[in-house]
Design an enzyme around this catalytic site. Structure first.
Site, mmCIF file in Angstrom:
data_model
loop_
_atom_site.group_PDB
_atom_site.id
_atom_site.type_symbol
_atom_site.label_atom_id
_atom_site.label_comp_id
_atom_site.label_asym_id
_atom_site.label_seq_id
_atom_site.Cartn_x
_atom_site.Cartn_y
_atom_site.Cartn_z
ATOM 1 N N HIS A 283 -5.086 -9.975 -6.031
ATOM 2 C CA HIS A 283 -3.916 -9.167 -5.696
ATOM 3 C C HIS A 283 -3.166 -9.749 -4.486
ATOM 4 O O HIS A 283 -3.580 -9.556 -3.356
ATOM 5 C CB HIS A 283 -4.347 -7.733 -5.410
ATOM 6 C CG HIS A 283 -3.203 -6.786 -5.215
ATOM 7 N ND1 HIS A 283 -2.200 -6.646 -6.153
ATOM 8 C CD2 HIS A 283 -2.886 -5.953 -4.204
ATOM 9 C CE1 HIS A 283 -1.322 -5.755 -5.709
ATOM 10 N NE2 HIS A 283 -1.710 -5.319 -4.532
ATOM 11 N N ASP B 291 -10.416 -23.758 -19.695
ATOM 12 C CA ASP B 291 -10.013 -24.703 -18.643
ATOM 13 C C ASP B 291 -9.279 -25.911 -19.220
ATOM 14 O O ASP B 291 -8.249 -26.354 -18.699
ATOM 15 C CB ASP B 291 -11.272 -25.138 -17.866
ATOM 16 C CG ASP B 291 -10.943 -25.863 -16.569
ATOM 17 O OD1 ASP B 291 -9.786 -26.282 -16.412
ATOM 18 O OD2 ASP B 291 -11.844 -26.014 -15.727
ATOM 19 N N GLY C 193 0.812 -1.215 0.000
ATOM 20 C CA GLY C 193 0.000 0.000 0.000
ATOM 21 C C GLY C 193 0.842 1.259 0.000
ATOM 22 O O GLY C 193 1.832 1.374 -0.708
ATOM 23 N N ASP D 212 -5.136 -10.445 -10.836
ATOM 24 C CA ASP D 212 -4.881 -9.215 -10.075
ATOM 25 C C ASP D 212 -5.626 -8.072 -10.766
ATOM 26 O O ASP D 212 -5.447 -7.840 -11.961
ATOM 27 C CB ASP D 212 -3.372 -8.951 -10.058
ATOM 28 C CG ASP D 212 -2.959 -7.847 -9.097
ATOM 29 O OD1 ASP D 212 -3.705 -6.850 -8.969
ATOM 30 O OD2 ASP D 212 -1.883 -7.982 -8.485
ATOM 31 N N ASP E 25 -10.399 -28.714 -14.513
ATOM 32 C CA ASP E 25 -10.264 -28.784 -13.060
ATOM 33 C C ASP E 25 -10.602 -27.457 -12.394
ATOM 34 O O ASP E 25 -10.304 -27.233 -11.223
ATOM 35 C CB ASP E 25 -8.818 -29.185 -12.700
ATOM 36 C CG ASP E 25 -7.802 -28.218 -13.316
ATOM 37 O OD1 ASP E 25 -8.202 -27.335 -14.106
ATOM 38 O OD2 ASP E 25 -6.607 -28.335 -12.988
ATOM 39 N N ASP F 167 -5.093 -26.710 -20.640
ATOM 40 C CA ASP F 167 -3.941 -27.261 -19.924
ATOM 41 C C ASP F 167 -4.061 -28.770 -19.745
ATOM 42 O O ASP F 167 -3.315 -29.381 -18.984
ATOM 43 C CB ASP F 167 -3.780 -26.569 -18.557
ATOM 44 C CG ASP F 167 -5.070 -26.587 -17.749
ATOM 45 O OD1 ASP F 167 -5.889 -27.518 -17.931
ATOM 46 O OD2 ASP F 167 -5.277 -25.674 -16.932
ATOM 47 N N SER G 40 2.922 -6.439 -4.059
ATOM 48 C CA SER G 40 2.241 -5.171 -4.310
ATOM 49 C C SER G 40 3.258 -4.038 -4.252
ATOM 50 O O SER G 40 4.283 -4.097 -4.927
ATOM 51 C CB SER G 40 1.115 -4.990 -3.290
ATOM 52 O OG SER G 40 0.362 -3.847 -3.570
#
Ligand code: CA
Length: 575
Positions: free
Chosen positions: A493, A295, A123, A456, A302, A298, A208
């Protein structure tokens, strides 16, 4: 015996994660990376006496007290015995008449591993978070628990000064990068005084703004740290914050007129209800549509989209989400909504259509609560504060929904007689656009490990990916010998979202720096029922509470092997 042999071999190759799962992941180019001499430990001889015994420049040590083992815990795990030293550097009267200092604490373990860890906080800083060097979401381990001497600071201002410190020229510089520069040599001297020798190896990390501190340090003090653990770096923070303002204006065009929510920073105030533009139910609908298209890329359905890059080419919000034929009902999007969502994910633009920040990747964490808070609440309060007071020259407050974003961009690069360094310069790593200034750091054997939640909402994982690509174009071989990036699919995030967000990348970074073992796959776990690091309530009900996944070094992707439990990292390989 065969399994045991395999596990030992894999351990030597750095392929065994925290849970001991065996991972076959070796498609990145193999190199013989230079490694630095491993650190050796020492014991702390005294604690309380440090205050009178050590004279450190520009530093006042206020207290040193012994903290016994188990007094503090990370999750349910006891923090070992250590000495807690509190102090202040560069105490001064600010140009605004307020008293400023760089407040810090250091936690010095009794059984020291010979290493120093600088904990970058998040922050706007302003408080000295406990110097535990906690790692990952719902942390169960951290640098202090692993024997590091750890420092944490407020970066040069106190909590009550959070709304005004950016107006004071030196305080904004300390927040930007100078606190790290001032604290680092002091901390090393303090360690030398406490243990009879300075740290053999030094690390800096955070998520962050803490990740920003670490990446800025790599560019500014690349000779001071051997390893950089860079989580969700807001390394172009002024642009990311302005992207939020631009986004708020986009959401406002489709938010329910007149609807308001409480302002968390002002108990008597309200904010426009931007979340009405894209409700939690609608975000779940979009998350399901993304999973529907991506999905299986890959190798297994899942609930996790590991193939982030392939997903961007596969998913189209315009055609893959039902368009409402009547009223909005949560299961569809209006045409206006689709246009706004597509714009926001494509990235912020100036009035002439120039992109000034990265796009945001489509990913399953769009339904996460943290995603919504950043987009719909913080864009109206937190980002305007930082832009108005810290990043702009001259400082100038703004009303987010009325702000001229294009005009504000110019204020990030400006200077004047009072603010001699621009907001852009003080916040970002020098040379961020072409990071060839990391060559010296690389050549002496230092390493950079980055991670970023793909979902994020404030700092784009795509921005971090592009940094890695730029490092590659500068000829620094990001995939092999110097910097590695671990995207965390589904994660918001720094934690949360439908994700395996509990992991330790510091251990693998140390192994890389000191043993030359480059990390390729690191096991991460979800925080299901009973997890002592704190249960993540956003996990789908059909996942095992103990699900694990390898975090794979970009550009490799955690891919299902075709057999084995989908709950277990060992059923996946990085390729
Ligand atoms: Ca999948």
């Amino acid at each position: 015996m065969k399994t045991r042999h395999l596990k030992i071999t894999a351990k030597l190759l750095g392929l065994v994660g925290a849970g001991g799962a065996l991972l076959a992941c070796s498609t990145l180019p193999s190199t013989t990376p230079q490694s630095l001499k491993p650190a050796t430990g020492a014991s702390l001889s005294s604690c309380e006496a440090l205050v009178g015994a050590l004279q450190l420049p520009q530093t006042r040590l206020e207290s040193a007290v012994r903290v016994e083992a188990g007094v503090l815990k990370l999750g349910d795990r006891p923090v070992p015995a250590h000495c807690l030293v509190k102090g202040r550097m560069h105490e001064r009267k600010g140009s605004d008449g307020r008293d400023y200092a760089i407040g810090f604490e250091m936690r010095l373990p009794v059984a020291w591993n010979g290493r120093f860890y600088y904990q970058g906080n998040g922050g706007l800083d302003g408080s000295v978070q406990p110097a535990l060097g906690a790692l990952g979401g719902g942390p169960l381990t951290g640098a202090l628990m692993q024997g590091f001497a750890v420092i944490s600071s407020d970066a040069g201002h106190s909590g009550p000064q959070t709304t005004v410190f950016g107006l004071e020229p030196q305080a904004r510089l300390d927040y930007g990068y100078q606190a790290v520069q001032k604290l680092t040599p002091m901390a090393k001297q303090l360690i030398a005084g406490a243990y009879g020798k300075g740290p053999d190896r030094s690390y800096i990390g955070g998520c962050s703004n803490g990740g920003r501190h670490a990446l800025v340090a790599a560019a500014r003090v690349g000779d001071q740290y051997d390893g950089y653990l860079v989580g969700a770096p807001g390394y172009r923070l002024p642009y990311a914050a302005l992207t939020q303002i631009w986004g708020a204006q986009q959401w406002a065009t489709i938010a329910t007129p007149g609807a308001t929510v409480k302002n968390p920073m002002n108990p008597n105030g309200t904010l426009p209800d931007l979340a009405s533009a894209f409700t939690p139910q609608e975000r779940s609908t979009v998350a399901k549509a993304i999973a529907g298209k991506c999905d299986a890329l890959d190798g297994v359905r899942d609930g996790m989209v590991q193939a982030t890059q392939a997903c961007q080419a596969n998913f189209n919000v315009q055609t893959d989400v039902p368009t409402c034929t009547g009223e909005r009902n949560g299961a569809c999007l209006s045409t206006a909504q689709k246009n706004v969502i597509a714009n926001v994910f494509a990235g912020a633009k100036t009035s002439s259509g120039q992109a000034f920040y990265a796009s945001f990747p489509y990913d399953t964490g769009v339904a996460g609560a943290n995603w919504g808070t950043w987009k719909f609440i913080d864009s109206l309060i937190r980002d305007p504060l930082a832009i108005g007071t810290i990043f702009s020259v001259p400082p100038m407050p703004l009303k987010p929904l009325e702000e001229n974003v294009t005009a504000r961009l110019a204020m990030f690069g400006a200077t004047n007689d009072t603010y001699r360094e621009s907001g852009w310069s003080l916040m970002t790593p020098p040379g961020e656009a072409q990071p060839d200034n990391l060559a010296a750091l690389r050549s002496r054997g230092a390493k950079v490990v980055l991670y970023h939640g793909v979902s994020d909402a404030i700092f784009s994982a795509e921005d971090t990916r592009q940094w890695v690509e730029r490092v590659g174009k500068a000829g620094l071989n990001p995939g092999s010998d110097f910097a590695r990036y671990f995207p965390v699919p589904g994660m918001n995030h720094c934690s949360m979202g439908p994700a395996a967000d509990q992991f330790d990348l510091l251990g693998p970074l140390v192994k890389w720096v000191e043993q030359g073992v480059a990390p390729q796959a690191v096991v991460a776990g979800v925080r299901g029922a009973g997890n002592s690091g704190g249960v993540n309530a956003e996990l789908p009900a059909d996942w095992s509470a103990q699900r694990t996944r390898p975090l794979c070094a970009y550009p490799t992707v955690a891919t299902y092997k075709g057999s084995g439990s989908v709950e277990d990292a060992s059923s996946f390989m990085c390729k």
